[in-house]
Design a protein around this motif. Structure first.
Motif, PDB file in Angstrom:
ATOM      1  N   TYR A 194       0.839  -1.201   0.000  1.00  0.00           N
ATOM      2  CA  TYR A 194       0.000   0.000   0.000  1.00  0.00           C
ATOM      3  C   TYR A 194       0.877   1.255   0.000  1.00  0.00           C
ATOM      4  N   SER A 195       1.987   1.223   0.748  1.00  0.00           N
ATOM      5  CA  SER A 195       2.880   2.389   0.809  1.00  0.00           C
ATOM      6  C   SER A 195       3.423   2.744  -0.562  1.00  0.00           C
ATOM      7  N   LYS A 196       3.792   1.715  -1.334  1.00  0.00           N
ATOM      8  CA  LYS A 196       4.320   1.972  -2.682  1.00  0.00           C
ATOM      9  C   LYS A 196       3.249   2.555  -3.589  1.00  0.00           C
ATOM     10  N   VAL A 197       2.031   2.015  -3.521  1.00  0.00           N
ATOM     11  CA  VAL A 197       0.934   2.521  -4.351  1.00  0.00           C
ATOM     12  C   VAL A 197       0.619   3.962  -3.981  1.00  0.00           C
ATOM     13  N   ALA A 198       0.580   4.259  -2.675  1.00  0.00           N
ATOM     14  CA  ALA A 198       0.282   5.619  -2.217  1.00  0.00           C
ATOM     15  C   ALA A 198       1.369   6.587  -2.660  1.00  0.00           C
ATOM     16  N   SER A 199       2.629   6.151  -2.565  1.00  0.00           N
ATOM     17  CA  SER A 199       3.751   6.993  -2.980  1.00  0.00           C
ATOM     18  C   SER A 199       3.698   7.264  -4.477  1.00  0.00           C
ATOM     19  N   PHE A 200       3.406   6.238  -5.268  1.00  0.00           N
ATOM     20  CA  PHE A 200       3.323   6.389  -6.729  1.00  0.00           C
ATOM     21  C   PHE A 200       2.201   7.358  -7.093  1.00  0.00           C
ATOM     22  N   LYS A 253       8.036  10.595  -8.966  1.00  0.00           N
ATOM     23  CA  LYS A 253       9.501  10.733  -8.861  1.00  0.00           C
ATOM     24  C   LYS A 253       9.980  10.306  -7.474  1.00  0.00           C
ATOM     25  N   GLU A 254       9.203  10.619  -6.428  1.00  0.00           N
ATOM     26  CA  GLU A 254       9.550  10.169  -5.083  1.00  0.00           C
ATOM     27  C   GLU A 254       9.489   8.644  -4.999  1.00  0.00           C
ATOM     28  N   PHE A 255       8.500   8.046  -5.669  1.00  0.00           N
ATOM     29  CA  PHE A 255       8.394   6.586  -5.739  1.00  0.00           C
ATOM     30  C   PHE A 255       9.640   5.998  -6.401  1.00  0.00           C
ATOM     31  N   GLU A 256      10.040   6.577  -7.525  1.00  0.00           N
ATOM     32  CA  GLU A 256      11.234   6.100  -8.236  1.00  0.00           C
ATOM     33  C   GLU A 256      12.467   6.199  -7.343  1.00  0.00           C
ATOM     34  N   LYS A 257      12.599   7.319  -6.660  1.00  0.00           N
ATOM     35  CA  LYS A 257      13.759   7.549  -5.786  1.00  0.00           C
ATOM     36  C   LYS A 257      13.820   6.513  -4.666  1.00  0.00           C
ATOM     37  N   THR A 258      12.670   6.278  -4.007  1.00  0.00           N
ATOM     38  CA  THR A 258      12.651   5.438  -2.809  1.00  0.00           C
ATOM     39  C   THR A 258      12.643   3.946  -3.123  1.00  0.00           C
ATOM     40  N   TYR A 259      11.846   3.539  -4.100  1.00  0.00           N
ATOM     41  CA  TYR A 259      11.588   2.106  -4.290  1.00  0.00           C
ATOM     42  C   TYR A 259      12.325   1.489  -5.472  1.00  0.00           C
ATOM     43  N   ILE A 260      12.761   2.296  -6.425  1.00  0.00           N
ATOM     44  CA  ILE A 260      13.520   1.742  -7.561  1.00  0.00           C
ATOM     45  C   ILE A 260      15.015   1.951  -7.352  1.00  0.00           C
ATOM     46  N   TYR A 261      15.390   3.195  -6.989  1.00  0.00           N
ATOM     47  CA  TYR A 261      16.808   3.493  -6.767  1.00  0.00           C
ATOM     48  C   TYR A 261      17.236   3.298  -5.315  1.00  0.00           C
ATOM     49  N   ARG A 262      16.279   2.991  -4.443  1.00  0.00           N
ATOM     50  CA  ARG A 262      16.559   2.718  -3.018  1.00  0.00           C
ATOM     51  C   ARG A 262      17.301   3.860  -2.337  1.00  0.00           C
ATOM     52  N   GLU A 263      16.977   5.100  -2.714  1.00  0.00           N
ATOM     53  CA  GLU A 263      17.559   6.279  -2.073  1.00  0.00           C
ATOM     54  C   GLU A 263      16.631   6.703  -0.941  1.00  0.00           C
ATOM     55  N   LYS A 264      17.025   6.457   0.268  1.00  0.00           N
ATOM     56  CA  LYS A 264      16.177   6.758   1.418  1.00  0.00           C
ATOM     57  C   LYS A 264      16.324   8.216   1.835  1.00  0.00           C
ATOM     58  N   SER A 265      15.200   8.868   2.069  1.00  0.00           N
ATOM     59  CA  SER A 265      15.225  10.227   2.606  1.00  0.00           C
ATOM     60  C   SER A 265      15.487  10.173   4.102  1.00  0.00           C
ATOM     61  N   ARG A 266      16.082  11.216   4.618  1.00  0.00           N
ATOM     62  CA  ARG A 266      16.260  11.301   6.064  1.00  0.00           C
ATOM     63  C   ARG A 266      14.911  11.561   6.726  1.00  0.00           C
ATOM     64  N   ILE A 267      14.801  11.204   7.988  1.00  0.00           N
ATOM     65  CA  ILE A 267      13.508  11.309   8.649  1.00  0.00           C
ATOM     66  C   ILE A 267      13.582  12.245   9.851  1.00  0.00           C
ATOM     67  N   SER A 268      12.476  12.910  10.099  1.00  0.00           N
ATOM     68  CA  SER A 268      12.408  13.916  11.161  1.00  0.00           C
ATOM     69  C   SER A 268      12.343  13.263  12.530  1.00  0.00           C
ATOM     70  N   ALA A 269      12.520  14.089  13.545  1.00  0.00           N
ATOM     71  CA  ALA A 269      12.455  13.600  14.923  1.00  0.00           C
ATOM     72  C   ALA A 269      11.070  13.029  15.228  1.00  0.00           C
ATOM     73  N   SER A 270      10.027  13.638  14.670  1.00  0.00           N
ATOM     74  CA  SER A 270       8.663  13.148  14.905  1.00  0.00           C
ATOM     75  C   SER A 270       8.454  11.763  14.303  1.00  0.00           C
ATOM     76  N   THR A 271       9.045  11.530  13.129  1.00  0.00           N
ATOM     77  CA  THR A 271       8.921  10.210  12.490  1.00  0.00           C
ATOM     78  C   THR A 271       9.682   9.156  13.282  1.00  0.00           C
ATOM     79  N   VAL A 272      10.874   9.507  13.766  1.00  0.00           N
ATOM     80  CA  VAL A 272      11.639   8.576  14.608  1.00  0.00           C
ATOM     81  C   VAL A 272      10.840   8.252  15.871  1.00  0.00           C
ATOM     82  N   ALA A 273      10.203   9.269  16.449  1.00  0.00           N
ATOM     83  CA  ALA A 273       9.373   9.054  17.641  1.00  0.00           C
ATOM     84  C   ALA A 273       8.225   8.099  17.331  1.00  0.00           C
TER      85      ALA A 273
END
Length: 691
Positions: free
Chosen positions: A26-32, A37-57
């Motif tokens: 579902y995450s991939k479908v929602a991202s696409f 382009k964000e889908f391509e970056k994250t799921y095809i090229y496996r380039e992970k974005s950094r995450i905020s303190a709230s997301t880590v929490a």
């Protein structure tokens, strides 16, 4: 039933070769749907974005709830303090290059503090309002349930398996089966929006769970936990129910199928161009344009792409480049990327700076002025030598260790406790791990007399254990699985043989070195190890009387486990039948009495360590367990040379070498050595002996 679920391994391998991804979610479908382009970056090229303190929490909150519900499944309600400890440990262990520093949290320390504060609020909210989960609960059927299922959506066999992690599955008192999804929020989501968006997520979870278990689901609950306090003192947890009848299922399947179909078509078409959605507020546009520029000038090996997908993506990349930028010079693309990177605030990983400049810049933003005078590249790490301005405290540099790591885009860095002398000048040094491209193979050329080569440091100098130096008679090696501990032992064994050491004993309770019985005398059973250790003590005593001896090397792998399983207490008592009295008829009466006591394996090892050093005995002891119960103060005194490969925690490193750093190592032979022969703890790459 999905027809692809019956494919053989060979058929699946061929099927996957046509797609840029191997599964959907579902995450991939929602991202696409939101931003291709964000889908391509994250799921095809496996380039992970950094995450905020709230997301880590939020991630830490999920980990804590996983523990709570797993223990509740066994009938135990975990105290708040215990689940907080689990969450805080997750936050503390988040690598430096995962955090996204921002205007409100410009340092990793501040990111950590914010994540801890948010997570504390979430957990307190949960604990005070957990009745929202518990009311009517009969049984917990699953916690963090992983599903990888071949699904039929809207009557169509989807040619890729669906991956889902289901937070919680409950059976209620009324018999209903409920899937629960935990959500941490800064504000509650509008219910109309939840009904539209979460329906597609709900049907994905339902179909996965029903395919995996055969149990029909009645409802899906999305429980939002708002970290900021409600001013009206209303509940901090809010439940949104999706009740699934046949018509609702069909509706949500149809809604899910449309974006899923488009995504599957895109990842099966190597020529598909993924568009950038400039109106997407969930992503950093500067990061996305920087990624686009990187795909135009970088090679496939510069990304974290699995080997099996590299050829397909490489062909696609070439076609897109030829079509899109055939008439644009690489210099223009590089300039565009630099411009995009300049808008990525508080993140130096994409800027066109050298690593030395990033260190200087990162520290300068905190008022610490340094100059990187030298950068030395090693096998598994790089060393930066820093000139520190007058008046700058070394502790201030230490304080921003994680911020330096964040700037260099590495999980952590090691900063030496002492200054390093290089070319007759003292420097503060910083070491960063890197991807190893070369292997340091075992070679006899590194051996000089009985100075056993352990590895090579970043300056190209051979790091040795001198068996003839009476201040370094014995060596302790510690390291977790995969760290390079066993490989180092093999290398040491081979160098010792090459140095002419003929008497070599290997105590191997885990049967790792059985194949080296031709090079040494190998003992595996604990009884044999105990007996041979006793005989070596007897041999030592003979040597003391005669004054004649030859160099003897003892390699004791996993010595802590062997000592723990050896005889102890009453098992060491020597018992004999002793005459206690004689009867009137002259018949002796005998009883079994303790007449002496054998020395334990640990005691014999200690004797050899303390007295054997002057009689030719050299001992290498190895363990995976960096515990103060195993590596005691006495043990460290007897092992002047201490080597620590990668260990899980900072405290483990301190137990072995009295300072942090081994938890940041790369593994595979990347090690730290503390020895009287060296002024500082030395980082080295160990030798690999090719069989």
């Amino acid at each position: 039933m999905n027809k692809y679920s019956s494919y053989s391994d060979a058929e699946l391998e061929e099927l996957f070769s046509y797609y840029l991804i191997d599964s959907w979610s579902y995450s991939k479908v929602a991202s696409f749907s939101r931003n291709e382009k964000e889908f391509e970056k994250t799921y095809i090229y496996r380039e992970k974005s950094r995450i905020s303190a709230s997301t880590v929490a939020g991630n830490a909150y999920h980990v804590a709830l996983e523990l709570f519900f797993n223990q509740l499944k066994d009938g135990v309600e975990t105290p708040l303090a215990e689940i907080e400890q689990i969450a805080f440990a997750y936050i503390d262990n988040t690598p430096a290059n995962v955090w996204k520093t921002q205007k409100t949290t410009p340092t990793i320390e501040e990111c950590n503090l914010k994540a801890t504060k948010v997570c504390t609020s979430l957990l307190k909210n949960f604990y005070s309002e957990k009745s929202i989960y518990m009311s009517g609960l009969s049984e917990i059927l699953g916690v963090e349930l992983r599903c990888d299922e071949w699904l039929v959506i809207n009557g169509v066999d989807i040619p890729l398996p669906c991956h889902a992690n289901i937070d919680l599955v409950l059976r209620l008192d009324d018999g209903k089966i409920v899937i629960v999804d935990h959500k941490s929020k800064s504000k509650f989501t509008d219910e109309d929006e939840l009904a539209l968006v979460c329906g597609k997520q709900a049907i994905t979870y339902i179909l996965n769970f029903e395919s995996k278990t055969g149990i029909k689901v009645d409802e899906v609950w999305f429980i939002e936990n708002k970290d900021s306090k409600n001013k009206d003192n209303s509940p901090q947890l809010k439940k949104f129910k999706i009740i699934l009848d046949n018509d609702t299922r069909k509706l949500y399947e149809a809604l899910l199928y449309e974006p899923l179909k488009r995504m599957i078509e895109a990842v099966s078409d190597p020529d598909y161009v993924y568009m950038i959605n400039d109106n997407d507020n969930f992503i950093d546009r500067a990061e996305l344009y920087d990624f686009w520029a990187k795909t135009m000038i970088a090679e496939v090996d510069d990304f974290n792409i699995p080997d099996k997908k590299k050829e397909l993506i490489s062909r696609r990349q070439k076609k897109i480049r030829d079509a899109s930028i055939g008439n644009i010079s690489p210099k223009t693309i590089t300039s565009f990327r630099d411009n995009a990177a300049s808008f990525i605030t508080y993140d130096l990983s994409n800027t066109n700076m050298t690593n030395g400049e990033k260190i200087e810049h990162a520290l300068r933003t905190f008022g610490v002025i340094v100059k990187v005078a030298h950068e030395i590249s090693g096998y598994s790490s790089n060393t930066f030598l820093l000139e520190v301005s007058a008046g700058v405290k070394i502790s201030n540099v230490m304080k921003y260790r994680l911020d330096i790591a964040n700037a260099l885009d590495v999980s952590s860095v090691r900063i030496g406790n002492d200054l390093m002398v290089y070319n007759d000048k003292s420097y503060l040094f910083i070491e960063t791990s890197k991807k190893r491209t070369d292997t340091l193979f075992w070679d006899k050329k590194y051996l000089v007399e009985e100075k056993i080569p352990i590895g090579v440091d970043n300056f190209g100098r051979t790091v040795v254990w001198d068996m003839n130096n009476h201040s370094t008679p014995h060596m302790l090696i510690c390291g977790a699985t995969g760290s390079g501990k066993s490989v180092s032992i093999i290398s040491t064994l081979k160098y010792a043989k090459a140095a002419g050491i003929k008497n070599i004993y290997i105590f191997d309770p885990k049967y790792e070195f059985c194949s080296y019985s031709g090079s040494a005398k190998v003992f595996n059973e604990i009884e044999d190890i105990e007996e041979q250790m006793r005989l070596l003590v007897v041999d030592m005593q003979k040597r003391a009387k005669t004054g004649r001896y030859t160099k003897t090397l003892i390699i004791f792998d996993e010595f802590a486990d062997a000592v723990a399983s050896a005889k102890s207490g009453p098992e060491l008592d020597i018992k004999e039948e002793v005459v206690v009295r004689v009867s009137a008829r002259g018949i002796p009466k005998k009883e079994l009495k303790t007449v002496g006591r054998l020395k334990s394996l640990e005691e014999n090892l200690k004797i050899l360590l303390q007295k054997g050093r002057s009689l030719g005995f050299r001992i290498v002891a190895a363990t995976q367990r960096a515990s103060v119960n195993v590596i005691t103060g006495d043990a460290k005194v007897n092992f002047p040379v201490q080597i620590c490969f990668r260990v899980p925690k900072e405290i483990d490193s301190k137990v072995v070498i009295d300072e942090a750093g081994a938890e940041t190592l790369n593994g595979m032979g990347d090690g730290l050595m503390k020895s009287p022969e060296y002024l500082n703890v030395v980082r080295f790459q160990g030798f690999y002996y090719k069989q």
